[in-house]
Design a protein around this motif. Structure first.
Motif, PDB file in Angstrom:
ATOM      1  N   PRO A   6      75.148  55.659  36.917  1.00 61.85           N
ATOM      2  CA  PRO A   6      74.839  56.972  37.193  1.00 61.85           C
ATOM      3  C   PRO A   6      75.902  57.644  37.754  1.00 61.85           C
ATOM      4  O   PRO A   6      76.111  59.111  37.567  1.00 61.85           O
ATOM      5  CB  PRO A   6      73.756  56.574  38.297  1.00 61.85           C
ATOM      6  CG  PRO A   6      73.091  55.336  37.677  1.00 61.85           C
ATOM      7  CD  PRO A   6      74.394  54.527  37.495  1.00 61.85           C
ATOM      8  N   LEU A   7      76.886  57.078  38.604  1.00 58.88           N
ATOM      9  CA  LEU A   7      78.041  57.791  39.156  1.00 58.88           C
ATOM     10  C   LEU A   7      79.227  57.860  38.403  1.00 58.88           C
ATOM     11  O   LEU A   7      80.207  58.348  38.922  1.00 58.88           O
ATOM     12  CB  LEU A   7      78.016  57.089  40.470  1.00 58.88           C
ATOM     13  CG  LEU A   7      76.977  57.455  41.522  1.00 58.88           C
ATOM     14  CD1 LEU A   7      77.503  56.827  42.803  1.00 58.88           C
ATOM     15  CD2 LEU A   7      76.484  58.652  41.541  1.00 58.88           C
ATOM     16  N   LYS A   8      79.129  57.273  37.178  1.00 57.52           N
ATOM     17  CA  LYS A   8      80.328  57.490  36.133  1.00 57.52           C
ATOM     18  C   LYS A   8      81.638  56.893  36.684  1.00 57.52           C
ATOM     19  O   LYS A   8      82.537  57.715  36.141  1.00 57.52           O
ATOM     20  CB  LYS A   8      80.281  59.044  35.772  1.00 57.52           C
ATOM     21  CG  LYS A   8      78.795  59.409  35.036  1.00 57.52           C
ATOM     22  CD  LYS A   8      78.403  58.802  34.069  1.00 57.52           C
ATOM     23  CE  LYS A   8      76.974  59.345  33.402  1.00 57.52           C
ATOM     24  NZ  LYS A   8      76.437  58.393  32.642  1.00 57.52           N
ATOM     25  N   ARG A   9      81.683  55.848  37.118  1.00 57.07           N
ATOM     26  CA  ARG A   9      83.056  55.303  37.450  1.00 57.07           C
ATOM     27  C   ARG A   9      82.920  54.158  38.204  1.00 57.07           C
ATOM     28  O   ARG A   9      81.832  53.704  38.742  1.00 57.07           O
ATOM     29  CB  ARG A   9      83.836  56.332  38.502  1.00 57.07           C
ATOM     30  CG  ARG A   9      83.299  56.385  39.784  1.00 57.07           C
ATOM     31  CD  ARG A   9      84.152  57.167  40.884  1.00 57.07           C
ATOM     32  NE  ARG A   9      83.669  57.485  41.955  1.00 57.07           N
ATOM     33  CZ  ARG A   9      83.755  56.788  43.261  1.00 57.07           C
ATOM     34  NH1 ARG A   9      84.370  55.394  42.804  1.00 57.07           N
ATOM     35  NH2 ARG A   9      83.363  56.827  44.322  1.00 57.07           N
ATOM     36  N   SER A  10      84.135  53.403  38.138  1.00 59.96           N
ATOM     37  CA  SER A  10      84.002  52.304  38.620  1.00 59.96           C
ATOM     38  C   SER A  10      84.309  52.306  40.403  1.00 59.96           C
ATOM     39  O   SER A  10      84.625  53.602  40.655  1.00 59.96           O
ATOM     40  CB  SER A  10      85.511  51.216  38.421  1.00 59.96           C
ATOM     41  OG  SER A  10      85.202  50.914  37.156  1.00 59.96           O
ATOM     42  N   ALA A  11      84.129  51.453  40.987  1.00 68.10           N
ATOM     43  CA  ALA A  11      84.315  51.468  42.510  1.00 68.10           C
ATOM     44  C   ALA A  11      85.872  51.288  42.823  1.00 68.10           C
ATOM     45  O   ALA A  11      86.500  50.988  42.072  1.00 68.10           O
ATOM     46  CB  ALA A  11      83.564  50.506  43.180  1.00 68.10           C
ATOM     47  N   THR A  12      86.306  52.086  44.222  1.00 65.76           N
ATOM     48  CA  THR A  12      87.480  51.883  44.402  1.00 65.76           C
ATOM     49  C   THR A  12      87.421  50.966  45.769  1.00 65.76           C
ATOM     50  O   THR A  12      86.342  50.735  46.426  1.00 65.76           O
ATOM     51  CB  THR A  12      87.917  53.183  45.105  1.00 65.76           C
ATOM     52  OG1 THR A  12      87.246  53.613  46.117  1.00 65.76           O
ATOM     53  CG2 THR A  12      88.172  54.191  43.861  1.00 65.76           C
ATOM     54  N   PRO A  13      88.768  50.334  46.109  1.00 63.81           N
ATOM     55  CA  PRO A  13      88.700  49.829  47.564  1.00 63.81           C
ATOM     56  C   PRO A  13      88.157  50.664  48.517  1.00 63.81           C
ATOM     57  O   PRO A  13      87.403  50.172  49.375  1.00 63.81           O
ATOM     58  CB  PRO A  13      90.209  49.447  47.588  1.00 63.81           C
ATOM     59  CG  PRO A  13      90.601  49.127  46.244  1.00 63.81           C
ATOM     60  CD  PRO A  13      90.021  50.259  45.558  1.00 63.81           C
ATOM     61  N   ASP A  14      88.421  51.938  48.566  1.00 63.30           N
ATOM     62  CA  ASP A  14      87.985  52.753  49.640  1.00 63.30           C
ATOM     63  C   ASP A  14      86.231  52.783  49.815  1.00 63.30           C
ATOM     64  O   ASP A  14      85.844  52.966  50.881  1.00 63.30           O
ATOM     65  CB  ASP A  14      88.619  54.073  49.664  1.00 63.30           C
ATOM     66  CG  ASP A  14      89.803  54.252  50.019  1.00 63.30           C
ATOM     67  OD1 ASP A  14      90.230  53.252  50.887  1.00 63.30           O
ATOM     68  OD2 ASP A  14      90.533  55.163  49.924  1.00 63.30           O
ATOM     69  N   ASP A  15      85.849  52.742  48.513  1.00 63.01           N
ATOM     70  CA  ASP A  15      84.198  52.644  48.727  1.00 63.01           C
ATOM     71  C   ASP A  15      83.939  51.425  49.527  1.00 63.01           C
ATOM     72  O   ASP A  15      82.815  51.561  50.111  1.00 63.01           O
ATOM     73  CB  ASP A  15      83.812  52.693  47.192  1.00 63.01           C
ATOM     74  CG  ASP A  15      84.088  53.914  46.568  1.00 63.01           C
ATOM     75  OD1 ASP A  15      83.812  55.038  47.160  1.00 63.01           O
ATOM     76  OD2 ASP A  15      84.265  53.901  45.308  1.00 63.01           O
ATOM     77  N   CYS A  16      84.629  50.247  49.244  1.00 61.21           N
ATOM     78  CA  CYS A  16      84.192  49.073  49.751  1.00 61.21           C
ATOM     79  C   CYS A  16      84.471  49.288  51.552  1.00 61.21           C
ATOM     80  O   CYS A  16      83.792  48.684  52.262  1.00 61.21           O
ATOM     81  CB  CYS A  16      84.727  47.985  49.274  1.00 61.21           C
ATOM     82  SG  CYS A  16      84.510  47.807  47.406  1.00 61.21           S
TER      83      CYS A  16
END
Length: 245
Positions: free
Chosen positions: A207-217
């Motif tokens: 739904p959010l249309k992208r992979s995660a980034t390290p900053d998301d983690c």
């Protein structure tokens, strides 16, 4: 005073990717940070040097009990205590789930030795020191593969499911130390830089249309550390991917 001034954190597997991002942010927020890797010694040393006097690099393979104990002892010798343990170190190799023969006994064992047994041994050894903190924390970096039948291999997915359940059991049993987990979906790191098809698939489905980034983690980890009445939580950070797969 910065937010984490006076706190001491070990971040395993922190010479690159998610672990590096977490270590850098904790350091920037005032924590003393121990950088760790099993093999990327120069990279780990360089990060510790960049972070300054309140950072230390320790080479240790957490799947080896003595090596993990050395990591903990070096931390205590340098900083005198431990407040935060981020269990980020892990191991996998990509094997299609249908190819049972390719998932050899050696690969299966290595996956569990690092991801489950190594995390267990280090956390167990660290727990007496975490209990001396005014807010001792364990954050396990797991995976969406631990809650959905996806992931780089069946063994990897099984190991992450085990880590998620370990998180709940330790949270129940080891209070007032708080034990939580961050379970990312596919993350854009150096390890997945060649996984273009997988990243495109996540972009198309999530739904959010992208992979995660390290900053998301990083933000998820900080959120759990900051929420002092939260324990036993599995914080899925996948852009909603588990809602559709």
């Amino acid at each position: 005073m910065k937010e984490f001034s006076g706190k001491v954190a070990i971040v395993t597997g922190s010479s690159s990717g998610i672990g590096e991002a977490i270590a850098r942010r904790l350091s920037g927020l005032g924590a003393s940070v121990v950088i760790n890797s099993a093999s990327s010694v120069e990279a780990g040393q360089n990060i510790a040097k960049e972070l300054g006097d309140n950072a230390l690099y320790v080479q240790a393979d957490i799947s080896d009990k003595a090596s993990g104990e050395h990591l903990l002892a070096a931390t205590l010798q340098r900083f005198g205590k431990l407040d935060i343990l981020v269990n980020n170190a892990g191991w996998t190799t990509a094997i299609p789930h249908h190819d049972l023969e390719a998932l050899t006994d050696d690969i299966f064992s290595r996956t569990f030795e690092v991801n489950v047994k190594g995390t267990w041994m280090l956390t167990k050894a660290a727990m007496p020191y975490l209990k001396q903190s005014d807010d001792g924390n364990v954050v396990n970096i797991t995976s969406i593969a631990g809650v959905r039948p996806v992931g780089s291999s069946i063994a990897y997915s099984m190991s992450k499911a085990a880590l998620n359940h370990m998180t709940l059991l330790l949270a129940k049993s080891c209070g007032p130390v708080r034990v939580n987990a961050v379970a990312p979906g596919l993350v854009a790191t150096p390890w997945t830089k060649d996984w273009q098809a997988q990243h495109e698939g996540v972009k198309a489905m999530a739904p959010l249309k992208r992979s995660a980034t390290p900053d998301d983690c990083v933000e998820a980890t900080l959120g759990l550390l900051r929420t002092r009445y939260a324990t036993g939580q599995i914080f899925v950070v996948d852009g909603g991917l588990k809602l559709v797969v």
